[in-house]
Enzyme design. Structure first.
Site, PDB file in Angstrom:
ATOM      1  N   ILE A 157       0.835  -1.196   0.000  1.00  0.00           N
ATOM      2  CA  ILE A 157       0.000   0.000   0.000  1.00  0.00           C
ATOM      3  C   ILE A 157       0.876   1.254   0.000  1.00  0.00           C
ATOM      4  O   ILE A 157       2.013   1.244   0.465  1.00  0.00           O
ATOM      5  CB  ILE A 157      -0.961   0.008   1.207  1.00  0.00           C
ATOM      6  CG1 ILE A 157      -0.186  -0.071   2.528  1.00  0.00           C
ATOM      7  CG2 ILE A 157      -1.936  -1.149   1.107  1.00  0.00           C
ATOM      8  CD1 ILE A 157      -1.075  -0.055   3.757  1.00  0.00           C
ATOM      9  N   CYS A 158       0.320   2.317  -0.533  1.00  0.00           N
ATOM     10  CA  CYS A 158       1.050   3.569  -0.693  1.00  0.00           C
ATOM     11  C   CYS A 158       0.719   4.509   0.466  1.00  0.00           C
ATOM     12  O   CYS A 158      -0.395   5.033   0.558  1.00  0.00           O
ATOM     13  CB  CYS A 158       0.682   4.229  -2.032  1.00  0.00           C
ATOM     14  SG  CYS A 158       1.518   5.795  -2.314  1.00  0.00           S
ATOM     15  N   LEU A 159       1.680   4.687   1.358  1.00  0.00           N
ATOM     16  CA  LEU A 159       1.564   5.642   2.452  1.00  0.00           C
ATOM     17  C   LEU A 159       2.832   6.482   2.498  1.00  0.00           C
ATOM     18  O   LEU A 159       3.867   6.116   1.931  1.00  0.00           O
ATOM     19  CB  LEU A 159       1.378   4.919   3.794  1.00  0.00           C
ATOM     20  CG  LEU A 159       0.093   4.106   3.972  1.00  0.00           C
ATOM     21  CD1 LEU A 159       0.148   3.362   5.293  1.00  0.00           C
ATOM     22  CD2 LEU A 159      -1.126   4.994   3.920  1.00  0.00           C
TER      23      LEU A 159
END
Length: 292
Positions: A91-93
Site C-alpha cells: 500500500i502507498c503511504l
C-alpha cells in the site's frame, strides 16, 4: 534467530531492539513481531480507530523491511479485508516504500503501526492499494475481522491486549491521529514547494523572454557605420546574458543609447575635422600654384 544474522549490522541491532520494545509494550491498539525464521519480515495487528467505521475491527498485515533499514522505509501489506486498503498488495503511504523521500530514519515500526491506524479513516484519494468502500460495508468487514486467523500467527484478536469494556480514546490513538496529520501535512508542503519551484521557473523564463523582446525592439543603429553596428550587437548580447529583470534591462538600454550617441557625435566631429583640413590644404595648394 540471533545466530543467523550479523550482530554488527545496524539494521539487525535496530530490529532486535524494536522487537524487545514492542514485546514489552504490548497494548490493546497495536502489536508486531518478526517471523521466527526471518527478522526482516514482521507481522502486525492493529485495532481499528474509535469513532470510525473500523472501530470494532482487528486488522492484520505484513511489514517487509529492507536490509538498509532504518535508512530506507518498509513496505506494508494488509492481509485482513477492511475496505480501506487492498489486501496482499503493497500500500502507498507516506511512511512506506512508495515514498522514500518522506521517510525519516528516526521513525520506527511502532511509528508505522500508529500511522496505519491514523490513516484508516482518511480518504484513499486514488493512492496505490487504497479502497473507498461504503461505511456499511466497512463495518461488516470489521465485525468479520475479529474471527480472522493468520496461518503464521493464529487468531489475530488474541494478539492484542484485552480492550476496556468502556473504551475511551487512548494516548496511542491520539498519537496516531496527530502522526497522520503531520505526515499528510508534510506531504502537502512538499508538493506545494514543488509547485512554487515550477512557478518560479516559469516566471524566470517569462522574464528572460521579455528581456529578449525588449532588446529586439530597440531602434536600429546608423547603417553607415559598420564598426558601430558590430559594437551594438556585442553590447546587446551581453545584456541578454547578464540581466534578468525588466528594470535592469531598461537601465542597460539607457546606458547603451548614451554611449551610442557619444560615439556618433565623436565620429561626426572627426569627419568635420578631416573635411576642414582637406579644404585648408586645397586652398594652400591653389594659392601656391595660381597666385605666385
Amino acid at each position: 534467530m540471533d545466530n543467523q544474522y550479523n550482530s554488527r549490522s545496524p539494521a539487525v541491532k535496530r530490529l532486535f531492539r524494536e522487537a524487545r520494545e514492542l514485546m514489552d509494550d504490548r497494548s490493546a491498539e497495536y502489536f508486531a513481531q518478526p517471523l521466527d525464521d526471518n527478522l526482516f519480515e514482521w507481522h502486525f495487528t492493529v485495532r481499528g480507530p474509535p469513532d470510525s467505521e473500523f472501530a470494532s475491527g482487528v486488522y492484520h498485515g505484513r511489514i517487509i523491511l529492507p536490509t538498509e533499514y532504518p535508512m530506507k522505509p518498509p513496505s506494508i501489506i494488509m492481509l485482513t479485508p477492511n475496505g480501506r486498503f487492498e489486501i496482499n498488495k503493497k500500500i502507498c503511504l507516506s511512511i512506506s516504500g512508495h515514498h522514500p523521500e518522506s521517510w525519516q530514519p528516526s521513525w520506527s515500526i511502532r511509528t508505522a503501526l500508529l500511522a496505519i491506524i491514523g490513516f484508516m479513516p482518511t480518504e484513499g484519494m486514488g493512492a496505490i492499494g487504497s479502497l473507498d468502500y461504503p461505511p456499511e460495508e466497512r463495518k461488516a468487514l470489521a465485525v468479520k475481522s475479529e474471527s480472522w486467523c493468520c496461518p503464521s500467527c493464529g487468531q489475530i484478536s488474541k494478539l492484542l491486549k484485552t480492550q476496556d469494556p468502556n473504551p475511551t480514546e487512548s494516548d496511542a490513538n491520539k498519537e496516531a491521529k496527530e502522526l497522520a496529520k503531520q505526515i499528510c501535512f508534510k506531504g502537502t508542503s512538499t508538493e506545494s514547494s514543488q509547485d512554487n519551484t515550477e512557478t518560479s521557473t516559469a516566471t524566470v523564463d517569462n522574464n528572460t523572454t521579455d528581456i529578449t523582446d525588449t532588446n529586439n525592439d530597440e531602434p536600429p543603429v546608423d547603417p553607415n557605420s559598420e564598426q558601430q553596428s558590430s559594437e551594438t550587437v556585442l553590447i546587446r548580447r551581453n545584456i541578454s546574458q547578464t540581466h534578468s529583470g525588466p528594470m535592469l534591462t531598461a537601465s542597460a538600454n539607457l546606458t547603451i543609447n548614451v554611449n551610442l550617441n557619444s560615439t556618433s557625435a565623436s565620429s561626426r566631429f572627426t569627419t568635420y575635422l578631416i573635411i576642414v583640413i582637406c579644404i585648408a590644404i586645397a586652398l594652400l595648394l591653389f594659392r601656391r600654384l595660381f597666385l605666385l
